[in-house]
Structures are given as structure tokens and as C-alpha cells.
Scaffold this motif. Structure first.
Motif, short mmCIF file in Angstrom:
data_model
loop_
_atom_site.label_atom_id
_atom_site.label_comp_id
_atom_site.label_asym_id
_atom_site.label_seq_id
_atom_site.Cartn_x
_atom_site.Cartn_y
_atom_site.Cartn_z
N GLY A 66 69.52 11.77 71.85
CA GLY A 66 68.40 12.68 72.06
C GLY A 66 68.67 14.14 71.76
N ASN A 67 69.96 14.48 71.57
CA ASN A 67 70.30 15.89 71.35
C ASN A 67 71.54 15.98 70.44
N PRO A 68 71.34 15.74 69.15
CA PRO A 68 72.49 15.61 68.23
C PRO A 68 73.38 16.85 68.18
N ALA A 69 74.69 16.62 68.21
CA ALA A 69 75.65 17.72 68.20
C ALA A 69 75.59 18.50 66.88
N SER A 70 75.35 17.79 65.77
CA SER A 70 75.34 18.47 64.46
C SER A 70 73.91 18.72 63.97
N TRP A 71 73.04 19.02 64.89
CA TRP A 71 71.62 19.28 64.60
C TRP A 71 71.46 20.32 63.50
N LYS A 72 72.12 21.49 63.68
CA LYS A 72 71.93 22.61 62.75
C LYS A 72 72.39 22.27 61.34
#
Ligand code: AN7
Length: 355
Positions: free
Chosen positions: A249-255
């Protein structure tokens, strides 16, 4: 015919030149990498593509792409003197970490969301002797805990927030460019914690710098609709999907996933569980490739684009990240078994088949 001496295999041996190694980095290997790139026989036409290639990352030693990065992360941890590694995982990272820890004689701690890891993956972590911590929470909670614990205790974190994981995983982009003679026009990939899309984009960038590719692929990432934070633009508190590997639900490599999408003129979209399972069944029944549900998200995405009249033609590669054997429970509910009972004789079998 002469038989050549066996050459050393594995990501570290093969790709030393593009990895962050020193002379002190142990050259460990379970034979990861160098996976097949196989041309589609059926789904290619369905997707309105000129060419569709499947990168069979499920052929890695523990049955998923994680091994490519894990071998580098564990080698670097050993180089730094680590005696233990830790990861949070929806299953495949834990299987891979546990295997390389067993191979190199160090301890492995895996934090998994209780009750949400496919049976085959848990069996692997058990077989390799990892200490399994079932967390009352989801992957995101487990990753937060693993990050804090590895800050506090002398244990190396081997999730994809560790840059050595990304370095190892980027080697798959090099293999694709080598096999095709260039980068593909489109790269279709499932997105969970978003480390892999980050690694491929880095890899393709380095391929063009080194003259191995004349173009950048459009990076097309696909999340499960019930776990699609990047698509929604906000974290998902209780992610839900049949594709448990990408139940994040909250990916570490989002950016860096967004950077890959935008710099490549690509997209990150959602596919429903029904679309994932349709692709999952098609891959097995029409291509002879048995993947786990998360891997089918890449193909589900390409089929969806074609159905919506957004097929672009050209050459695509779809990353098939994990083996279907890892999730026998989904397999038994999604495939119609053709089973008949017969006496153990020629006549008995003929009778049963109506021959
Ligand atoms: C089969 O094992 O996150 O976007 O903890 O197992 O790089 O996270 C697995 C992820 C795709 C998504 N396909 O890759 C874990 C874990 C399969 C996976 C993904 C995963 P990322």
C-alpha cells in the motif's frame, strides 16, 4: 563436437563490470540470471503487438527475479562483515534472502504479513531455515519494522531500499537488450514496492550510455486495483488483491517509479483481480508458462491497453517475475482440472477416455 569447460554462472560473475564490486566482494552464486526470453505464441496478437517477448524471471534459482538483486545484496553484506540479514516480504524476497543466507552460512530473519504469503514461498523460507516472524499487519508495517530494527541491531537490511538489490536487478535490462539487439519499445512490469521498475529503468539508461540500446522503452507498470497507491496518488491503508506478492500500500520506491514512468513517457495503471486471473490462465493455457498471479499483472495490463484501443504495436517485453508453483492454492481454484479415474490397464484407460 567438443564440450567446453563449465563457465562460472551467476549475476556477479557475468555482470561484474556493471556492479558495485570490490576485490573483497565474495563471488557467490546460486546460478541466478541469464533467464530465457521467449516469444509469445498467442497473447502477442491479442495485445496488438508486432512482437511480445516474455522474460522468464521465474527461472531464477528460487523461482523469482529477487535472486538477481539478492546475490549482490548478500555479497556486499558479507563484505561488510554481516553475520545476519533481514527483510520484510510478501514472500519472494524472503525465499530469496533465506536461500542466499543458507548458501553463505549466515542467519536470516524474515518479517511477513501473517496469513498472506503464498504456501510455496513460506515453504521455501522454512526449508532454508530462516527465522520467520509473522507480523500482525501488512507488508508496509513489516517493512517499517525491518527498517527500524536494522538501524538498531547489527543485521543487514536486504529489501530493495538497499541499492545493491537495485544494482543486481538492473542486469535483466542488459540481458533483454543483448537478446533483442536493442531495447524493446515497451516494457510491461508488475509494480509492488516499485524496486524492480526502478532497477529496469536504471538498467536501460545504462544500456543506452554503453551503446547497447538505441532507444528507451516506454515503462508500463501495472498495480493490482486493490493495491494501487501510485495510480491513486496516495497510500492504500488496507491493500487487497489475489496477487499477494504485490499487496503493498505504500511502495518504498514510489518516487523513482514515477520518474521511470515520466522520463520514459510510460504509464502506471491498475488491473483488476479478474484481469490478472484472466492473464494468469491465458499464460498457462495458451503459452505454456505457469506464473504466479502478480506476474500476470504485466500481461493483464498489455491486454487491457489493447482492449481499450490503446495498443501501440511495436515490440514489447513483459517481465514474468515469479513461478506459478509458489502459489498452489490460487492454481487449484483457477484451473479446471481434466481428471478422470481409470483402472490401471490399457483397456481401463481406453474405457475412461471413451476410445
Ligand atoms: C512475483 O517479496 O515485494 O515492485 O516482498 O514477488 O520490485 O516490489 C515482491 C514483489 C512482482 C513486485 N512480482 O516487485 C516481496 C515483494 C512478484 C513479486 C513484484 C513482487 P517490486
Amino acid at each position: 563436437m567438443t564440450i567446453a569447460a563449465p563457465r562460472p554462472r551467476g549475476v556477479i560473475h557475468h555482470w561484474a563490470e556493471i556492479l558495485p564490486l570490490t576485490p573483497q566482494t565474495p563471488r557467490i552464486s546460486l546460478g541466478e540470471g541469464d533467464t530465457p526470453l521467449v516469444r509469445s505464441s498467442h497473447i502477442e496478437a491479442l495485445c496488438g503487438l508486432d512482437e511480445l517477448w516474455f522474460k522468464l524471471e521465474l527461472c531464477n534459482p528460487t523461482g523469482s527475479f529477487k535472486d538477481r538483486g539478492m546475490v549482490v545484496a548478500v555479497a556486499k553484506a558479507l563484505e561488510d562483515g554481516a553475520k545476519a540479514i533481514m527483510c520484510a516480504s510478501t514472500g519472494n524476497t524472503s525465499a530469496s534472502a533465506a536461500a542466499y543466507a543458507a548458501h553463505t552460512g549466515i542467519e536470516c530473519f524474515v518479517l511477513v504479513p501473517g496469513g498472506k504469503v503464498a504456501a510455496g514461498k513460506l515453504a521455501q523460507a522454512i526449508a532454508f531455515g530462516a527465522q520467520i516472524i509473522e507480523v500482525d499487519g501488512n507488508f508496509d508495517d513489516a517493512l517499517n519494522a525491518a527498517r527500524a530494527l536494522t538501524e538498531k541491531h547489527p543485521v543487514a537490511l536486504v529489501n530493495s531500499v538497499n541499492p545493491n538489490r537495485i544494482a543486481g536487478q538492473k542486469t535483466a535490462a542488459f540481458e533483454i537488450c543483448e537478446a533483442l539487439g536493442d531495447a524493446p519499445d515497451i516494457l510491461a512490469i508488475p509494480v509492488g514496492n516499485a524496486g524492480n521498475i526502478t532497477a529496469y529503468w536504471k538498467g536501460f539508461g545504462e544500456c543506452s550510455e554503453r551503446g547497447l540500446a538505441s532507444l528507451h522503452p516506454r515503462m508500463c507498470g501495472f498495480q493490482a486495483a486493490g493495491a494501487a497507491p501510485i495510480v491513486l496518488g496516495k497510500p492504500v491503508e488496507s491493500p487487497q488483491t489475489v496477487a499477494t506478492a504485490i499487496r503493498i500500500g505504500n511502495p518504498a520506491s514510489w518516487k523513482s517509479a514515477i520518474a521511470a514512468r515520466d522520463e520514459s513517457n510510460g504509464l502506471i495503471e491498475a488491473v483488476t483481480d479478474d484481469e490478472i486471473l484472466e492473464a494468469y490462465r491465458l499464460l498457462a493455457s495458451k503459452e505454456g508458462i505457469f506464473v504466479e498471479p502478480a506476474s500476470a499483472a504485466s500481461v493483464a495490463g498489455l491486454i487491457k491497453l489493447a482492449r481499450e484501443g490503446r495498443a501501440t504495436g511495436g515490440r514489447a517485453a513483459a517481465i514474468l517475475t515469479g513461478n506459478g508453483l509458489k502459489d498452489p492454492d490460487t492454481a487449484t481454484t483457477q484451473y479446471e482440472p481434466k481428471v478422470t479415474k481409470a483402472a490401471g490397464t490399457v483397456e481401463g484407460v481406453e474405457r475412461a477416455l471413451g476410445w
